[in-house]
Design an enzyme around this catalytic site. Structure first.
Site, PDB file in Angstrom:
ATOM      1  N   MET A  41       0.850  -1.202   0.000  1.00 30.79           N
ATOM      2  CA  MET A  41       0.000   0.000   0.000  1.00 30.79           C
ATOM      3  C   MET A  41       0.887   1.255   0.000  1.00 30.79           C
ATOM      4  O   MET A  41       1.098   1.888   1.036  1.00 30.79           O
ATOM      5  CB  MET A  41      -0.940  -0.033   1.206  1.00 30.79           C
ATOM      6  CG  MET A  41      -1.771  -1.306   1.271  1.00 30.79           C
ATOM      7  SD  MET A  41      -2.982  -1.312   2.622  1.00 30.79           S
ATOM      8  CE  MET A  41      -1.895  -1.291   4.045  1.00 30.79           C
ATOM      9  N   ASP A  42       1.356   1.616  -1.162  1.00 38.09           N
ATOM     10  CA  ASP A  42       2.332   2.700  -1.301  1.00 38.09           C
ATOM     11  C   ASP A  42       1.648   3.989  -1.768  1.00 38.09           C
ATOM     12  O   ASP A  42       0.853   3.968  -2.713  1.00 38.09           O
ATOM     13  CB  ASP A  42       3.403   2.288  -2.320  1.00 38.09           C
ATOM     14  CG  ASP A  42       4.602   3.214  -2.295  1.00 38.09           C
ATOM     15  OD1 ASP A  42       4.722   4.023  -1.353  1.00 38.09           O
ATOM     16  OD2 ASP A  42       5.406   3.148  -3.238  1.00 38.09           O
TER      17      ASP A  42
END
Length: 290
Positions: A41-42
């Site tokens: 989850m960047d």
């Protein structure tokens, strides 16, 4: 009158969206469906900075995106979902930011296990993966409670990697394997078996060099609770794995949409699954070459 139509319209469009997704998923199910999807989850902080939002707003928006991805994945029939929530390296950030993330983590974990939550709706069992001793006490207790409360769920599995890196996971597995094998050696020596450190009961001379094998290590990995991922999705366009599931991702399809995590949507997941299906034969062929 307007209020009534608004409150009635939301369930209508939600049901319409669910029906639309079911139609698409029924077409997708003709091909191979991934059993396990992992998400990096960047982009939460960049999302907040881009929109001039207060600190922490990006992570809150990211949580909403996560709920959507979980819903879509489980609707499709994916049993295992793993998310990279917080790396050990992230503890190097400023203490105020780390504490803010710990507080948010505790809050969202408690939301996950509420009766009306997505976890109970889909029968999801939660695992927290990593060195949980590094978490703040409230966040750690919330994680332990979530694992206890959902232990009886069996329809789907959500693995949340916090205080995690692959190098730490592998090192932990090797240490645990060595400790167990050393315990076996000491027990045999205590019983008067003259085996030294190289010849254990049941092992020949050639096997003595392989007292710790691949299976010993794999069953002690944090991620032994789930099969290897079929798809890994990292948002923000990055193609780095960032020390995430390195042991498990040898034959995993990597998808890197340019969108930041809070902006990820249904069509991004759909595209990743379609590309996985296109490459499935090649990936399976590579696995069989082992």
């Amino acid at each position: 009158m307007e209020k009534g139509s608004g409150s009635g319209g939301t369930p209508f469009f939600e049901n319409l969206g669910t029906f639309f997704r079911k139609c698409i998923f029924s077409v997708l199910s003709v091909g191979p469906i991934p059993n396990h999807i992992a998400f990096i989850m960047d982009g939460n902080r960049r999302y907040a900075k881009k929109r001039n939002l207060v600190e922490g707003a990006g992570h809150r928006a990211g949580f909403l995106a996560l709920m959507s991805m979980l819903r879509y994945s489980y609707e499709l029939g994916v049993k295992y979902v793993t998310i990279y929530a917080f790396s050990i390296e992230n503890f190097k950030r400023c203490p105020e930011e780390v504490q803010s993330v710990m507080d948010l983590m505790q809050e969202k974990i408690e939301e996950l296990i509420k009766e009306e939550s997505i976890v109970n709706h889909y029968g999801i069992r939660i695992h927290f993966i990593g060195n949980l001793k590094l978490l703040s006490a409230p966040a750690r207790l919330a994680a332990e409670r979530a694992m206890l409360v959902t232990a009886g769920n069996s329809k789907a599995v959500l693995s949340i990697c916090v205080a995690y890196t692959s190098t730490n996971e592998i090192m932990h597995a090797v240490e645990e394997s060595c400790l167990e094998k050393w315990g076996e050696i000491r027990e045999l020596n205590a019983r008067g078996v003259d085996c030294g450190l190289t010849e254990l009961e049941g092992y020949g001379k050639d096997e003595a060099r392989h007292l710790i094998n691949l299976t010993d290590i794999e069953k002690r990995l944090y991620m032994a609770v789930a099969p290897d991922p079929d798809i890994m999705i990292r948002t923000s366009g990055e193609t780095r794995l960032s020390n995430f599931l390195l042991w498990q991702s040898q034959y995993c399809y990597l998808d890197s949409p340019s969108v930041l995590w809070p902006d990820i949507g249904f069509w991004h997941l759909l595209w990743a699954i379609m590309n996985f299906q296109r490459n499935h034969f090649y990936l399976e062929k590579k696995k069989k070459q082992l």
